[in-house]
Write a protein that holds these residues in place. Structure first.
Motif, mmCIF file in Angstrom:
data_model
loop_
_atom_site.group_PDB
_atom_site.id
_atom_site.type_symbol
_atom_site.label_atom_id
_atom_site.label_comp_id
_atom_site.label_asym_id
_atom_site.label_seq_id
_atom_site.Cartn_x
_atom_site.Cartn_y
_atom_site.Cartn_z
ATOM 1 N N PRO A 20 -13.944 -9.313 7.784
ATOM 2 C CA PRO A 20 -12.228 -8.814 7.684
ATOM 3 C C PRO A 20 -12.322 -7.122 7.514
ATOM 4 N N ARG A 21 -11.432 -6.493 8.219
ATOM 5 C CA ARG A 21 -11.427 -5.053 7.893
ATOM 6 C C ARG A 21 -11.590 -4.505 6.500
ATOM 7 N N SER A 22 -12.383 -3.613 6.051
ATOM 8 C CA SER A 22 -12.205 -3.324 4.660
ATOM 9 C C SER A 22 -11.101 -2.491 4.429
ATOM 10 N N ARG A 23 -10.341 -1.933 5.438
ATOM 11 C CA ARG A 23 -9.187 -1.207 5.101
ATOM 12 C C ARG A 23 -7.798 -2.097 4.483
ATOM 13 N N ALA A 24 -7.693 -3.554 5.113
ATOM 14 C CA ALA A 24 -7.050 -4.311 4.952
ATOM 15 C C ALA A 24 -7.440 -4.990 3.363
ATOM 16 N N ARG A 25 -8.352 -4.950 2.980
ATOM 17 C CA ARG A 25 -8.739 -5.441 1.587
ATOM 18 C C ARG A 25 -8.464 -4.290 0.666
ATOM 19 N N ASP A 26 -8.607 -3.006 1.015
ATOM 20 C CA ASP A 26 -8.307 -2.042 0.203
ATOM 21 C C ASP A 26 -7.041 -1.895 0.030
ATOM 22 N N GLU A 27 -6.326 -2.111 0.989
ATOM 23 C CA GLU A 27 -4.819 -2.088 0.787
ATOM 24 C C GLU A 27 -4.288 -3.019 -0.108
ATOM 25 N N GLY A 28 -4.718 -4.202 0.024
ATOM 26 C CA GLY A 28 -4.442 -5.232 -0.947
ATOM 27 C C GLY A 28 -4.649 -4.950 -2.358
ATOM 28 N N ALA A 29 -5.806 -4.511 -2.618
ATOM 29 C CA ALA A 29 -6.205 -4.125 -3.970
ATOM 30 C C ALA A 29 -5.432 -3.112 -4.449
ATOM 31 N N LEU A 30 -4.961 -2.036 -3.404
ATOM 32 C CA LEU A 30 -3.971 -1.083 -4.039
ATOM 33 C C LEU A 30 -2.726 -1.646 -4.513
ATOM 34 N N VAL A 31 -2.079 -2.378 -3.728
ATOM 35 C CA VAL A 31 -1.047 -3.075 -4.078
ATOM 36 C C VAL A 31 -1.079 -3.810 -5.470
ATOM 37 N N ARG A 32 -2.181 -4.591 -5.510
ATOM 38 C CA ARG A 32 -2.286 -5.576 -6.887
ATOM 39 C C ARG A 32 -2.276 -4.411 -8.173
ATOM 40 N N GLU A 33 -3.101 -3.681 -7.828
ATOM 41 C CA GLU A 33 -3.542 -2.681 -8.830
ATOM 42 C C GLU A 33 -2.149 -1.814 -9.572
ATOM 43 N N HIS A 34 -1.511 -1.614 -8.755
ATOM 44 C CA HIS A 34 -0.238 -0.546 -8.878
ATOM 45 C C HIS A 34 1.044 -1.340 -9.128
ATOM 46 N N LEU A 35 0.988 -2.560 -9.168
ATOM 47 C CA LEU A 35 2.318 -3.399 -9.545
ATOM 48 C C LEU A 35 2.901 -2.935 -10.827
ATOM 49 N N PRO A 36 2.035 -2.682 -11.688
ATOM 50 C CA PRO A 36 2.862 -2.401 -13.149
ATOM 51 C C PRO A 36 3.638 -1.230 -12.925
ATOM 52 N N LEU A 37 2.733 -0.073 -12.152
ATOM 53 C CA LEU A 37 3.569 1.199 -12.053
ATOM 54 C C LEU A 37 4.987 1.095 -11.521
ATOM 55 N N ARG A 39 7.224 -1.453 -11.885
ATOM 56 C CA ARG A 39 8.181 -1.773 -12.628
ATOM 57 C C ARG A 39 8.345 -0.763 -13.819
ATOM 58 N N ARG A 40 7.275 -0.154 -14.185
ATOM 59 C CA ARG A 40 7.631 0.990 -15.118
ATOM 60 C C ARG A 40 8.520 2.091 -14.630
ATOM 61 N N LEU A 41 8.222 2.563 -13.429
ATOM 62 C CA LEU A 41 8.903 3.642 -12.908
ATOM 63 C C LEU A 41 10.461 3.071 -12.517
ATOM 64 N N ALA A 42 10.570 1.947 -12.361
ATOM 65 C CA ALA A 42 11.939 1.365 -12.302
ATOM 66 C C ALA A 42 12.746 1.280 -13.320
ATOM 67 N N TRP A 43 12.156 1.313 -14.460
ATOM 68 C CA TRP A 43 12.775 1.181 -15.788
ATOM 69 C C TRP A 43 12.988 2.511 -15.990
ATOM 70 N N HIS A 44 12.022 3.296 -15.898
ATOM 71 C CA HIS A 44 12.320 4.701 -16.159
ATOM 72 C C HIS A 44 13.496 5.274 -15.307
ATOM 73 N N VAL A 59 13.424 -2.442 -8.572
ATOM 74 C CA VAL A 59 11.776 -3.131 -8.588
ATOM 75 C C VAL A 59 11.565 -3.603 -7.160
ATOM 76 N N GLN A 60 12.441 -4.065 -6.632
ATOM 77 C CA GLN A 60 12.262 -4.733 -4.911
ATOM 78 C C GLN A 60 12.161 -3.626 -4.054
ATOM 79 N N VAL A 61 13.039 -2.418 -4.202
ATOM 80 C CA VAL A 61 12.714 -1.395 -3.561
ATOM 81 C C VAL A 61 11.653 -0.651 -3.637
ATOM 82 N N GLY A 62 11.149 -0.785 -4.904
ATOM 83 C CA GLY A 62 9.763 -0.017 -5.154
ATOM 84 C C GLY A 62 8.486 -0.866 -4.654
ATOM 85 N N LEU A 63 8.657 -2.325 -4.573
ATOM 86 C CA LEU A 63 7.533 -3.070 -4.107
ATOM 87 C C LEU A 63 7.633 -2.795 -2.536
ATOM 88 N N VAL A 64 8.627 -2.573 -1.917
ATOM 89 C CA VAL A 64 8.443 -2.196 -0.468
ATOM 90 C C VAL A 64 7.769 -0.828 -0.166
#
Length: 249
Positions: A20-37, A39-44, A59-64
């Motif tokens: 599989p393309r490494s870029r696709a894997r990298d994007e998935g890892a970035l999304v999972r890693e920064h999910l807490p950010l 929610r934190r910015l949404a609350w801020h 939060v939904q807007v931020g996820l997109v």
């Protein structure tokens, strides 16, 4: 490109593999890693404005925005993905706030009640509800449903002098804010000294709010007090800093 190496590999019986393309894997890892950010910015952001938009909507807007940022980010060594994402998240959330800024509180409440009624009735019956059913659920007439709820996108026009506030994000410009401007040159040294002269708890609130970007509720959890008390501490600390900076000029 010649197909001979692949043909020879096939003839030798060596299985061909697909990676599989490494870029696709990298994007998935970035999304999972920064999910807490997200929610934190949404609350801020939510904590710095009125409650016209619910935090879960932000939060939904931020996820997109997170998914889009993960797909478009190019690491050129100038900024980190977290810095790039923070800008994208804030921009997306503030755009959402601006979109709702002109709606009256009454219209917002009616729209939410209307949407909740539709969702509840659809879930119960498995089909789109009729106007009569929605009106009965809301305990109003069909005429009122049509005039006040189904079209609850009312716009309220107010004098700019009445609604303007420096701390509201929809009035913000792209220029550095006052806190960032104070952090330059000799002013920065005076600011650091002024912060150092504050009581320890005041220093912590300033650090958590302006540097760590925690919202009032998160800071309250750290200090063991309510969000309202944190707001009082922050306001008092900022007033002390303002006086100290004026004395230093």
């Amino acid at each position: 490109m010649s197909a001979m190496p692949q043909q020879a590999q096939f003839e030798r019986g060596t299985p061909l593999t697909y990676t599989p393309r490494s870029r696709a894997r990298d994007e998935g890892a970035l999304v999972r890693e920064h999910l807490p950010l997200v929610r934190r910015l949404a609350w801020h952001v939510h904590g710095s404005v009125s409650t016209a938009v619910e935090v879960e909507d932000l939060v939904q807007v931020g996820l997109v925005a997170l998914v889009e940022a993960a797909g478009s980010f190019e690491d050129r060594g100038q900024v980190t993905f977290k810095q790039y994402l923070s800008t994208r998240l804030r921009g997306a959330m503030i755009d959402e706030l601006r979109r709702h800024a002109a709606m009256t509180r009454g219209a917002i409440k009616r729209r939410r009640e209307y949407q909740r009624a539709i969702k509840s009735l659809t879930s119960a019956s498995g089909r789109a509800p009729t106007e009569v059913e929605i009106a009965a659920t809301l305990e109003i007439s069909v005429a009122k449903l049509r005039s006040d709820y189904a079209t609850a996108e009312a716009v309220q026009f107010d004098s700019i002098d009445e609604v303007y506030a420096d701390d509201q994000p929809w009035f913000a410009s792209d220029e550095p804010n006052a806190f960032e401007q104070l952090a330059e040159g000799q002013v920065r040294d005076r600011l650091i000294a002024a912060i150092a002269s504050l009581p320890e708890r005041d220093q912590m609130v300033i650090q958590l709010y302006h540097v760590e970007e925690l919202n009032l509720e998160e800071i309250g959890a750290v200090l063991g007090v309510g969000a309202a008390r944190v707001c009082q501490i922050k306001s008092a600390a900022q007033a002390k800093l303002k006086k100290a900076m004026l004395r230093a000029t």
